[in-house]
Scaffold this motif. Structure first.
Motif, short mmCIF file in Angstrom:
data_model
loop_
_atom_site.label_atom_id
_atom_site.label_comp_id
_atom_site.label_asym_id
_atom_site.label_seq_id
_atom_site.Cartn_x
_atom_site.Cartn_y
_atom_site.Cartn_z
N PHE A 169 -13.66 42.80 -40.92
CA PHE A 169 -14.79 43.89 -40.36
C PHE A 169 -15.98 43.74 -40.84
N LYS A 171 -20.29 45.21 -41.12
CA LYS A 171 -20.16 46.73 -40.79
C LYS A 171 -21.69 46.31 -41.54
N SER A 177 -20.93 57.36 -39.39
CA SER A 177 -20.57 57.57 -38.34
C SER A 177 -19.85 56.40 -37.26
N VAL A 179 -21.29 53.25 -36.68
CA VAL A 179 -22.10 53.13 -35.90
C VAL A 179 -22.83 51.50 -36.46
N PHE A 209 -9.47 42.98 -43.31
CA PHE A 209 -9.06 43.67 -42.64
C PHE A 209 -7.86 44.57 -43.29
N LYS A 245 -14.70 59.17 -33.13
CA LYS A 245 -15.54 61.16 -34.02
C LYS A 245 -16.47 61.83 -33.07
N PHE A 289 -7.10 53.72 -47.77
CA PHE A 289 -6.49 53.03 -46.69
C PHE A 289 -5.58 53.00 -47.75
N1 LIG Z 1 -11.52 46.87 -44.54
C1 LIG Z 1 -11.46 47.87 -43.34
N2 LIG Z 1 -10.03 47.07 -42.21
C2 LIG Z 1 -9.36 48.33 -41.20
N3 LIG Z 1 -10.30 48.86 -41.20
C3 LIG Z 1 -11.68 49.58 -41.49
C4 LIG Z 1 -12.31 48.62 -42.17
N4 LIG Z 1 -13.08 48.98 -42.29
C5 LIG Z 1 -14.16 49.72 -41.82
N5 LIG Z 1 -11.72 49.70 -41.13
C6 LIG Z 1 -12.13 50.90 -39.86
O1 LIG Z 1 -13.35 51.62 -39.41
C7 LIG Z 1 -13.60 52.62 -39.58
C8 LIG Z 1 -15.14 53.25 -39.59
O2 LIG Z 1 -15.54 52.08 -41.01
P1 LIG Z 1 -16.55 52.90 -42.37
O3 LIG Z 1 -16.23 52.26 -42.73
O4 LIG Z 1 -15.33 53.90 -42.74
O5 LIG Z 1 -17.49 53.23 -41.76
P2 LIG Z 1 -18.58 54.17 -41.43
O6 LIG Z 1 -19.60 54.96 -42.24
O7 LIG Z 1 -19.03 54.21 -40.37
O8 LIG Z 1 -17.71 55.64 -41.32
C9 LIG Z 1 -12.48 53.55 -40.37
O9 LIG Z 1 -12.51 54.83 -40.27
C10 LIG Z 1 -11.81 52.32 -39.62
O10 LIG Z 1 -10.77 53.19 -39.35
#
Ligand SMILES: Nc1ncnc2c1ncn2[C@@H]1O[C@H](COP(=O)(O)OP(=O)(O)O)[C@@H](O)[C@H]1O
Ligand SMILES: [Mg+2]
Length: 349
Positions: A169, A171, A177, A179, A209, A245, A289
Protein backbone atom coordinates in the motif's frame (compact mmCIF):
# COMPACT_ATOMS: atom_id res chain seq x y z
CA UNK A 1 -32.42 28.46 29.99
CA UNK A 2 -32.99 31.98 28.63
CA UNK A 3 -31.41 33.28 25.43
CA UNK A 4 -28.59 35.13 27.20
CA UNK A 5 -27.38 32.07 29.08
CA UNK A 6 -27.10 29.94 25.99
CA UNK A 7 -23.60 28.78 25.05
CA UNK A 8 -22.31 30.56 21.92
CA UNK A 9 -21.47 27.67 19.59
CA UNK A 10 -19.62 28.33 16.34
CA UNK A 11 -19.93 25.60 13.77
CA UNK A 12 -17.04 25.72 11.28
CA UNK A 13 -17.59 23.64 8.17
CA UNK A 14 -16.69 23.20 4.48
CA UNK A 15 -12.99 23.73 3.93
CA UNK A 16 -10.46 23.22 1.20
CA UNK A 17 -9.99 19.46 1.45
CA UNK A 18 -11.42 16.63 -0.62
CA UNK A 19 -13.98 16.16 2.15
CA UNK A 20 -15.63 19.58 1.64
CA UNK A 21 -18.95 18.07 0.59
CA UNK A 22 -19.25 15.62 3.45
CA UNK A 23 -18.52 18.48 5.86
CA UNK A 24 -21.47 20.46 4.41
CA UNK A 25 -23.71 17.46 5.08
CA UNK A 26 -22.35 17.01 8.60
CA UNK A 27 -22.92 20.67 9.48
CA UNK A 28 -26.61 20.50 8.52
CA UNK A 29 -27.14 17.46 10.74
CA UNK A 30 -25.19 18.85 13.69
CA UNK A 31 -27.11 22.14 13.61
CA UNK A 32 -30.43 20.35 13.34
CA UNK A 33 -29.53 18.07 16.28
CA UNK A 34 -27.87 20.59 18.63
CA UNK A 35 -30.17 21.64 21.45
CA UNK A 36 -31.44 25.12 20.46
CA UNK A 37 -32.29 25.96 24.08
CA UNK A 38 -28.74 25.29 25.10
CA UNK A 39 -26.74 26.72 22.18
CA UNK A 40 -26.74 30.01 20.35
CA UNK A 41 -25.34 28.80 17.04
CA UNK A 42 -23.27 30.82 14.58
CA UNK A 43 -22.44 29.04 11.37
CA UNK A 44 -19.27 29.71 9.42
CA UNK A 45 -18.70 28.10 6.05
CA UNK A 46 -15.22 27.86 4.52
CA UNK A 47 -15.41 27.82 0.74
CA UNK A 48 -13.31 25.48 -1.40
CA UNK A 49 -11.09 28.49 -2.09
CA UNK A 50 -10.58 29.01 1.64
CA UNK A 51 -12.82 32.06 2.17
CA UNK A 52 -14.69 32.29 5.47
CA UNK A 53 -18.36 33.24 5.32
CA UNK A 54 -21.00 33.84 7.93
CA UNK A 55 -23.79 31.55 6.76
CA UNK A 56 -27.50 31.55 7.60
CA UNK A 57 -28.72 28.02 7.04
CA UNK A 58 -32.19 27.97 5.52
CA UNK A 59 -34.84 25.55 6.77
CA UNK A 60 -34.65 23.94 3.32
CA UNK A 61 -30.93 23.30 3.70
CA UNK A 62 -31.43 21.87 7.18
CA UNK A 63 -34.25 19.66 5.92
CA UNK A 64 -32.27 18.35 2.94
CA UNK A 65 -29.24 17.84 5.17
CA UNK A 66 -26.67 19.94 3.34
CA UNK A 67 -25.43 23.50 3.87
CA UNK A 68 -23.86 25.88 1.39
CA UNK A 69 -20.76 27.87 2.37
CA UNK A 70 -21.88 31.10 0.71
CA UNK A 71 -22.62 34.07 2.94
CA UNK A 72 -21.14 37.29 4.31
CA UNK A 73 -17.32 37.34 4.48
CA UNK A 74 -15.98 36.97 8.03
CA UNK A 75 -12.75 36.22 9.90
CA UNK A 76 -11.32 35.15 13.26
CA UNK A 77 -11.60 38.63 14.82
CA UNK A 78 -15.30 38.60 14.10
CA UNK A 79 -15.62 35.19 15.73
CA UNK A 80 -13.70 36.24 18.83
CA UNK A 81 -15.74 39.38 19.18
CA UNK A 82 -18.95 37.33 19.17
CA UNK A 83 -18.23 36.19 22.69
CA UNK A 84 -15.24 35.42 24.87
CA UNK A 85 -17.02 32.31 26.17
CA UNK A 86 -17.73 30.72 22.82
CA UNK A 87 -16.76 27.26 21.69
CA UNK A 88 -15.88 26.25 18.14
CA UNK A 89 -16.88 22.95 16.63
CA UNK A 90 -14.52 22.39 13.68
CA UNK A 91 -16.35 20.02 11.36
CA UNK A 92 -13.43 20.01 8.94
CA UNK A 93 -11.69 16.93 7.63
CA UNK A 94 -8.22 16.51 6.18
CA UNK A 95 -5.44 19.09 5.64
CA UNK A 96 -6.19 22.69 6.75
CA UNK A 97 -8.84 21.58 9.24
CA UNK A 98 -7.96 18.33 10.94
CA UNK A 99 -4.19 18.82 10.86
CA UNK A 100 -3.64 21.37 13.63
CA UNK A 101 -3.73 24.52 11.47
CA UNK A 102 -7.24 25.63 12.45
CA UNK A 103 -6.54 24.42 16.00
CA UNK A 104 -3.44 26.66 16.15
CA UNK A 105 -5.44 29.65 14.98
CA UNK A 106 -8.04 29.02 17.69
CA UNK A 107 -5.33 28.64 20.34
CA UNK A 108 -3.95 32.04 19.33
CA UNK A 109 -7.44 33.47 19.68
CA UNK A 110 -7.80 31.81 23.13
CA UNK A 111 -10.98 30.13 21.93
CA UNK A 112 -12.26 26.78 23.21
CA UNK A 113 -12.73 24.20 20.48
CA UNK A 114 -13.88 20.62 20.17
CA UNK A 115 -11.28 17.91 19.65
CA UNK A 116 -7.56 17.45 19.78
CA UNK A 117 -5.01 20.23 20.06
CA UNK A 118 -2.34 21.33 17.61
CA UNK A 119 0.22 18.62 18.35
CA UNK A 120 -2.12 15.65 18.35
CA UNK A 121 -4.05 16.89 15.30
CA UNK A 122 -0.86 17.36 13.30
CA UNK A 123 0.64 14.06 14.42
CA UNK A 124 -2.50 12.02 13.69
CA UNK A 125 -2.82 13.59 10.24
CA UNK A 126 0.74 12.54 9.40
CA UNK A 127 0.81 8.80 8.78
CA UNK A 128 4.61 8.70 9.02
CA UNK A 129 5.03 10.53 12.32
CA UNK A 130 2.02 8.86 13.97
CA UNK A 131 3.36 5.41 13.05
CA UNK A 132 6.80 6.30 14.39
CA UNK A 133 5.23 7.29 17.72
CA UNK A 134 3.11 4.13 17.85
CA UNK A 135 6.23 2.10 17.11
CA UNK A 136 7.91 3.73 20.09
CA UNK A 137 4.95 2.58 22.22
CA UNK A 138 5.19 -1.01 20.86
CA UNK A 139 1.72 -0.81 19.33
CA UNK A 140 1.22 -3.42 16.61
CA UNK A 141 0.76 -2.01 13.11
CA UNK A 142 1.62 -2.98 9.52
CA UNK A 143 5.35 -2.82 8.70
CA UNK A 144 6.05 0.50 6.96
CA UNK A 145 8.70 2.55 5.22
CA UNK A 146 8.59 6.31 4.73
CA UNK A 147 9.93 7.83 1.51
CA UNK A 148 10.52 11.50 0.72
CA UNK A 149 10.01 13.03 -2.70
CA UNK A 150 13.35 13.76 -4.35
CA UNK A 151 15.28 11.74 -1.79
CA UNK A 152 14.48 8.15 -2.68
CA UNK A 153 17.06 6.38 -4.81
CA UNK A 154 16.41 3.18 -6.82
CA UNK A 155 18.23 1.37 -3.99
CA UNK A 156 15.75 2.77 -1.43
CA UNK A 157 12.90 1.55 -3.59
CA UNK A 158 14.42 -1.92 -3.93
CA UNK A 159 14.93 -2.03 -0.18
CA UNK A 160 11.30 -1.05 0.45
CA UNK A 161 10.03 -3.76 -1.92
CA UNK A 162 12.35 -6.35 -0.36
CA UNK A 163 11.28 -5.51 3.13
CA UNK A 164 7.54 -5.18 2.59
CA UNK A 165 6.92 -7.67 -0.25
CA UNK A 166 4.05 -7.24 -2.74
CA UNK A 167 1.29 -6.19 -2.56
CA UNK A 168 2.27 -2.87 -1.03
CA UNK A 169 0.00 0.00 0.00
CA UNK A 170 1.38 3.40 -0.99
CA UNK A 171 -0.19 6.53 0.53
CA UNK A 172 0.57 10.22 0.89
CA UNK A 173 1.57 10.89 4.53
CA UNK A 174 -0.90 13.76 5.00
CA UNK A 175 -4.22 13.03 3.38
CA UNK A 176 -7.52 11.30 4.05
CA UNK A 177 -10.54 9.80 2.30
CA UNK A 178 -8.24 7.30 0.58
CA UNK A 179 -7.11 10.08 -1.79
CA UNK A 180 -3.78 9.15 -3.41
CA UNK A 181 -3.85 5.63 -1.89
CA UNK A 182 -2.81 2.71 -4.15
CA UNK A 183 -2.40 -1.01 -3.74
CA UNK A 184 0.43 -2.20 -5.96
CA UNK A 185 1.67 -5.61 -7.00
CA UNK A 186 4.58 -4.80 -9.37
CA UNK A 187 7.68 -2.59 -9.37
CA UNK A 188 6.42 -0.43 -12.31
CA UNK A 189 3.13 0.20 -10.52
CA UNK A 190 5.04 1.01 -7.36
CA UNK A 191 6.73 3.94 -9.12
CA UNK A 192 3.40 5.23 -10.48
CA UNK A 193 1.84 4.93 -7.02
CA UNK A 194 4.72 6.85 -5.46
CA UNK A 195 4.36 9.64 -8.00
CA UNK A 196 0.65 9.81 -7.24
CA UNK A 197 1.27 9.96 -3.47
CA UNK A 198 3.89 12.70 -3.98
CA UNK A 199 1.24 14.84 -5.70
CA UNK A 200 -0.43 15.20 -2.29
CA UNK A 201 2.52 15.25 0.07
CA UNK A 202 6.29 15.43 0.11
CA UNK A 203 6.30 12.24 2.19
CA UNK A 204 4.77 8.90 1.24
CA UNK A 205 4.23 5.88 3.41
CA UNK A 206 4.61 2.36 2.04
CA UNK A 207 3.03 -0.46 4.03
CA UNK A 208 2.90 -4.21 3.92
CA UNK A 209 -0.53 -5.45 2.86
CA UNK A 210 -2.61 -6.81 5.73
CA UNK A 211 -5.32 -9.31 4.81
CA UNK A 212 -7.58 -8.20 7.60
CA UNK A 213 -11.05 -7.08 8.56
CA UNK A 214 -11.45 -3.33 9.16
CA UNK A 215 -12.45 -2.66 12.76
CA UNK A 216 -13.06 0.85 14.13
CA UNK A 217 -13.44 2.09 17.70
CA UNK A 218 -14.80 5.49 18.75
CA UNK A 219 -13.00 7.16 21.66
CA UNK A 220 -14.40 10.07 23.68
CA UNK A 221 -12.83 12.07 26.50
CA UNK A 222 -9.85 14.06 27.70
CA UNK A 223 -7.94 12.78 30.71
CA UNK A 224 -10.07 9.65 31.15
CA UNK A 225 -11.26 8.66 27.69
CA UNK A 226 -13.80 5.92 27.10
CA UNK A 227 -14.03 3.54 24.12
CA UNK A 228 -17.19 2.53 22.28
CA UNK A 229 -18.14 -0.93 21.12
CA UNK A 230 -16.11 -1.74 17.99
CA UNK A 231 -17.65 -1.51 14.54
CA UNK A 232 -16.66 -3.13 11.27
CA UNK A 233 -16.48 -1.81 7.72
CA UNK A 234 -16.77 -4.22 4.86
CA UNK A 235 -15.52 -2.40 1.73
CA UNK A 236 -17.39 -3.09 -1.49
CA UNK A 237 -14.28 -2.93 -3.67
CA UNK A 238 -10.75 -4.18 -3.30
CA UNK A 239 -10.15 -1.71 -0.47
CA UNK A 240 -12.05 1.06 1.29
CA UNK A 241 -11.50 3.76 -1.34
CA UNK A 242 -12.87 7.26 -1.99
CA UNK A 243 -15.77 5.95 -4.12
CA UNK A 244 -16.77 3.53 -1.40
CA UNK A 245 -16.63 6.26 1.22
CA UNK A 246 -18.36 9.16 -0.52
CA UNK A 247 -19.62 8.36 -4.01
CA UNK A 248 -21.45 5.05 -3.84
CA UNK A 249 -21.68 4.69 -0.09
CA UNK A 250 -21.26 1.05 -0.95
CA UNK A 251 -19.40 -0.25 2.09
CA UNK A 252 -21.35 -2.23 4.68
CA UNK A 253 -21.17 -1.29 8.36
CA UNK A 254 -21.55 -3.87 11.13
CA UNK A 255 -22.30 -2.26 14.47
CA UNK A 256 -21.21 -3.83 16.70
CA UNK A 257 -18.47 -5.74 14.89
CA UNK A 258 -18.75 -9.51 14.85
CA UNK A 259 -16.06 -10.21 17.45
CA UNK A 260 -15.99 -12.26 20.62
CA UNK A 261 -16.36 -10.43 23.95
CA UNK A 262 -12.62 -10.93 24.59
CA UNK A 263 -11.62 -9.61 21.16
CA UNK A 264 -13.90 -6.66 21.62
CA UNK A 265 -12.39 -5.87 25.00
CA UNK A 266 -8.88 -6.20 23.58
CA UNK A 267 -9.48 -3.76 20.71
CA UNK A 268 -11.20 -1.24 22.99
CA UNK A 269 -8.19 -1.24 25.30
CA UNK A 270 -5.83 -0.89 22.35
CA UNK A 271 -7.84 2.06 21.06
CA UNK A 272 -7.51 3.82 24.43
CA UNK A 273 -3.75 3.18 24.56
CA UNK A 274 -3.33 4.57 21.05
CA UNK A 275 -5.50 7.61 21.86
CA UNK A 276 -3.34 8.36 24.89
CA UNK A 277 -0.04 7.70 23.07
CA UNK A 278 -1.02 10.20 20.38
CA UNK A 279 -2.20 12.75 23.01
CA UNK A 280 -5.74 12.99 21.63
CA UNK A 281 -8.41 15.05 23.36
CA UNK A 282 -12.16 15.21 22.86
CA UNK A 283 -12.72 12.57 20.24
CA UNK A 284 -11.05 10.28 17.73
CA UNK A 285 -11.86 7.19 15.74
CA UNK A 286 -9.14 4.58 15.96
CA UNK A 287 -9.03 2.24 12.95
CA UNK A 288 -7.59 -1.27 12.98
CA UNK A 289 -7.04 -4.27 10.78
CA UNK A 290 -8.03 -7.53 12.44
CA UNK A 291 -5.84 -10.27 11.00
CA UNK A 292 -7.83 -13.43 11.63
CA UNK A 293 -4.96 -15.79 10.80
CA UNK A 294 -2.98 -14.44 13.77
CA UNK A 295 -5.87 -12.93 15.81
CA UNK A 296 -3.97 -9.64 15.91
CA UNK A 297 -5.39 -6.13 15.87
CA UNK A 298 -3.01 -3.86 13.95
CA UNK A 299 -3.51 -0.11 14.15
CA UNK A 300 -4.18 1.46 10.75
CA UNK A 301 -4.77 5.11 11.63
CA UNK A 302 -6.37 7.61 13.98
CA UNK A 303 -8.84 10.23 12.75
CA UNK A 304 -9.15 13.22 15.09
CA UNK A 305 -12.18 14.61 13.22
CA UNK A 306 -13.97 11.46 12.14
CA UNK A 307 -17.01 11.44 9.86
CA UNK A 308 -19.87 12.85 11.91
CA UNK A 309 -23.09 12.59 9.92
CA UNK A 310 -25.75 10.62 11.81
CA UNK A 311 -24.98 7.58 9.64
CA UNK A 312 -21.20 7.84 10.10
CA UNK A 313 -19.35 5.21 12.08
CA UNK A 314 -18.33 7.47 14.97
CA UNK A 315 -21.80 8.61 16.11
CA UNK A 316 -23.27 5.19 15.26
CA UNK A 317 -20.78 3.50 17.55
CA UNK A 318 -21.75 5.80 20.42
CA UNK A 319 -25.42 5.32 19.76
CA UNK A 320 -24.87 1.57 20.08
CA UNK A 321 -22.85 2.17 23.25
CA UNK A 322 -25.63 4.33 24.76
CA UNK A 323 -24.88 7.96 23.82
CA UNK A 324 -27.28 9.63 21.38
CA UNK A 325 -26.17 12.02 18.62
CA UNK A 326 -27.32 15.15 20.47
CA UNK A 327 -25.89 13.95 23.81
CA UNK A 328 -22.61 13.36 22.00
CA UNK A 329 -22.57 16.98 20.82
CA UNK A 330 -23.21 18.14 24.44
CA UNK A 331 -20.41 15.93 25.76
CA UNK A 332 -17.93 17.14 23.12
CA UNK A 333 -18.67 20.75 24.03
CA UNK A 334 -18.16 20.08 27.76
CA UNK A 335 -14.86 18.41 26.93
CA UNK A 336 -13.82 21.42 24.82
CA UNK A 337 -14.36 23.79 27.75
CA UNK A 338 -12.58 21.42 30.11
CA UNK A 339 -9.57 21.18 27.82
CA UNK A 340 -9.50 24.92 27.25
CA UNK A 341 -9.46 25.61 31.01
CA UNK A 342 -6.70 23.03 31.47
CA UNK A 343 -4.63 24.60 28.65
CA UNK A 344 -5.00 28.10 30.05
CA UNK A 345 -3.61 26.97 33.39
CA UNK A 346 -0.41 26.06 31.57
CA UNK A 347 -0.16 28.80 28.98
CA UNK A 348 -1.25 31.95 30.85
CA UNK A 349 1.33 33.13 33.34
N1 LIG B 1 -1.56 -1.89 4.91
C1 LIG B 1 -2.78 -2.09 4.43
N2 LIG B 1 -3.22 -3.36 4.20
C2 LIG B 1 -4.47 -3.56 3.70
N3 LIG B 1 -5.34 -2.59 3.36
C3 LIG B 1 -4.96 -1.32 3.55
C4 LIG B 1 -3.66 -1.01 4.10
N4 LIG B 1 -3.58 0.34 4.20
C5 LIG B 1 -4.74 0.84 3.73
N5 LIG B 1 -5.57 -0.14 3.33
C6 LIG B 1 -6.92 0.05 2.73
O1 LIG B 1 -6.99 1.38 2.21
C7 LIG B 1 -7.99 2.16 2.92
C8 LIG B 1 -7.51 3.60 3.06
O2 LIG B 1 -6.27 3.65 3.75
P1 LIG B 1 -6.08 4.58 5.03
O3 LIG B 1 -4.68 4.37 5.50
O4 LIG B 1 -7.17 4.30 6.01
O5 LIG B 1 -6.19 6.02 4.41
P2 LIG B 1 -7.20 7.24 4.65
O6 LIG B 1 -6.53 8.12 5.65
O7 LIG B 1 -7.28 7.89 3.32
O8 LIG B 1 -8.50 6.68 5.16
C9 LIG B 1 -8.18 1.40 4.24
O9 LIG B 1 -9.43 1.65 4.81
C10 LIG B 1 -8.01 -0.04 3.77
O10 LIG B 1 -9.18 -0.49 3.09
MG1 LIG C 1 -8.82 5.41 6.74
Amino acid sequence: MNASSRIPLIVLFGGESAEHDVSCVTAAHVIAAANAEKYDITTIGISRAGNWNLVSPTSDELATGRLSTTGTPTNLQTITSLSAQCVVLPLLHGPLGEDGTVQGMLELGNIAYVGSGVLSSAVCMDKVVSKQILQHHNIEQPAFIALRDGECSPADIDAAIDQLGFPIFVKPANMGSSVGVSKVARREDFMTALHLAFQYDEWAICEEFIAGREIEVAVLGNMEPIASVPGEIVPAGEFYDYKDKYVNNSATLHIPALLTAEQSQEVREKALNIYKALRCDGLARVDFFFEESTSRFLCNEVNTIPGFTPISMYPKLWEQTGISYSDLIDRLIELAFERHARRRRHTSH
